[in-house]
Scaffold this active site. Sequence first.
Site, short mmCIF file in Angstrom:
data_model
loop_
_atom_site.label_atom_id
_atom_site.label_comp_id
_atom_site.label_asym_id
_atom_site.label_seq_id
_atom_site.Cartn_x
_atom_site.Cartn_y
_atom_site.Cartn_z
N GLN A 65 0.81 -1.22 0.00
CA GLN A 65 0.00 0.00 0.00
C GLN A 65 0.84 1.26 0.00
OE1 GLN A 65 -1.54 -1.21 4.02
NE2 GLN A 65 -1.50 0.99 4.40
N CYS A 71 -5.14 0.24 3.76
CA CYS A 71 -5.03 -1.17 4.14
C CYS A 71 -6.33 -1.94 3.93
CB CYS A 71 -4.57 -1.28 5.59
SG CYS A 71 -5.66 -0.45 6.79
N HIS A 365 -5.59 -1.09 11.46
CA HIS A 365 -5.02 -1.73 10.27
C HIS A 365 -5.84 -2.97 9.92
CE1 HIS A 365 -1.99 -2.38 7.28
NE2 HIS A 365 -1.54 -3.52 7.80
N ASN A 387 -0.02 -9.41 4.96
CA ASN A 387 -0.01 -7.96 5.15
C ASN A 387 0.07 -7.27 3.79
OD1 ASN A 387 0.03 -5.51 6.47
ND2 ASN A 387 1.78 -6.00 7.76
#
Length: 445
Positions: A65, A71, A365, A387
């Site tokens: 990102q 996110c 997040h 992630n």
Amino acid sequence: MNQTPITESQLQSWSEHFNGCPQRRLAELALAKAALNDAAYVSKGAYAMRQKFSVEIETLEVTNQQASGRCWLFAATNVLREKIAKDKNLEKFELSQSYLAFWDKFERANYFLESILETASLPADDRVVAHILTTGVHDGGQWDMFVNIVEKYGIVPKDVYDETYQSSHTGMMNSILNRSLKAAAVKLRGMVAAGASEAEIGKAKGEILDKVYGFLCSCYGEPPKTFDFEYVDKDKAYHIERGCTPLGFYRDNIGDMLAKTVSIINAPTADKPYRKTFTVRFLGNVIGGKPVKHLNLPMEDFKKAIIAQLQAGKVVWFGSDVGKFGERVGGIWDDGTFNFELLTGLDLDISKEDSLNYWFSAMNHAMVITGVNLDENGNPTRWKIENSWGEKSGEKGFYVCSDSWFDQYVYQAAVEIEYLGELASLWAQEPVELDPWDPMGTLAD
């Protein structure tokens, strides 16, 4: 209660305590040349966070990102792309996060202006008005906000609408946009106070949105209305699907998946009884879209639904607080990997309920759960996480969190309703409305 100042005798006593404590003097040496995280690092705890899982879903490579707060969009599109990649036999594939971010920004500008008009009779320092003005339009968002954008505007592959500098470095763009929206709020509230007609206000709002659209097009490029979908599959065969529309591409490739997915939370606070549904006032993006809605579940039921979806071979979008007990290089989130109490001498214990009530912790997040390790009794010990911070941290961008960290710092997940089992009927309840500043809305800030 009377206020009490610090006295000289207290200072002398505390100084003696410090100088007479070998533990505190040793900590002084350690902290002179080391970060707190490094000095508190417990290698034995870190070794237990190995990347091995009894339930593990093979996924595509991680995304990045960059310098943005998107996110939630990265995590959500990473969930969707797995279905497309499986159906199309793709080795690499990514959906355009910028496409969804453009429409989210634009729709949220309209949502902001409508919220300003709805509260125009209140003073500017009213807490609700202040919250709307302070929040403005930013990068964060909620699962239901993602669904709203996708169901209205569809999706496109990333190579159809790729990143620009502004899309991946959003700080200044957001600052300029929010300055313009605050100026717009002054104008619209002034028009309401002066008794302007609904038509006059509507015209003024339309002119504001016209300028916002132009600014966003300058930052992102204008979103495509049609495109050709070209790809090469794992067998090196070339394919092209001509004349696609974003909505058609979404409907053809995702079907009813989003319609079947609901948001569950674990919020152990007195104002949110378990097995009830909740919404958050003034939290949204698309006027006329579905409201944000959460079903609050005890952690045991919360995990059970997630594990059921993982065991069915489907990854899970989730929201957590990644600012606690994290080691970025190794890709670990684990309270057992750090001993801050021993290092600092401070009392640091705080429950999840109190963390929410006293604003110590909240969602900041969103990521994707792609695996879990279950012990001999079927209980989770650690979780695998995809992630969106690129491949340089963790194990090629994949992280692991302990189950104890999960208990304390994971707050939300999006699961298909069938994996709630007998609890699925709870989703039909009318949601209780929470204040705009409730912690269950912080992921959108």
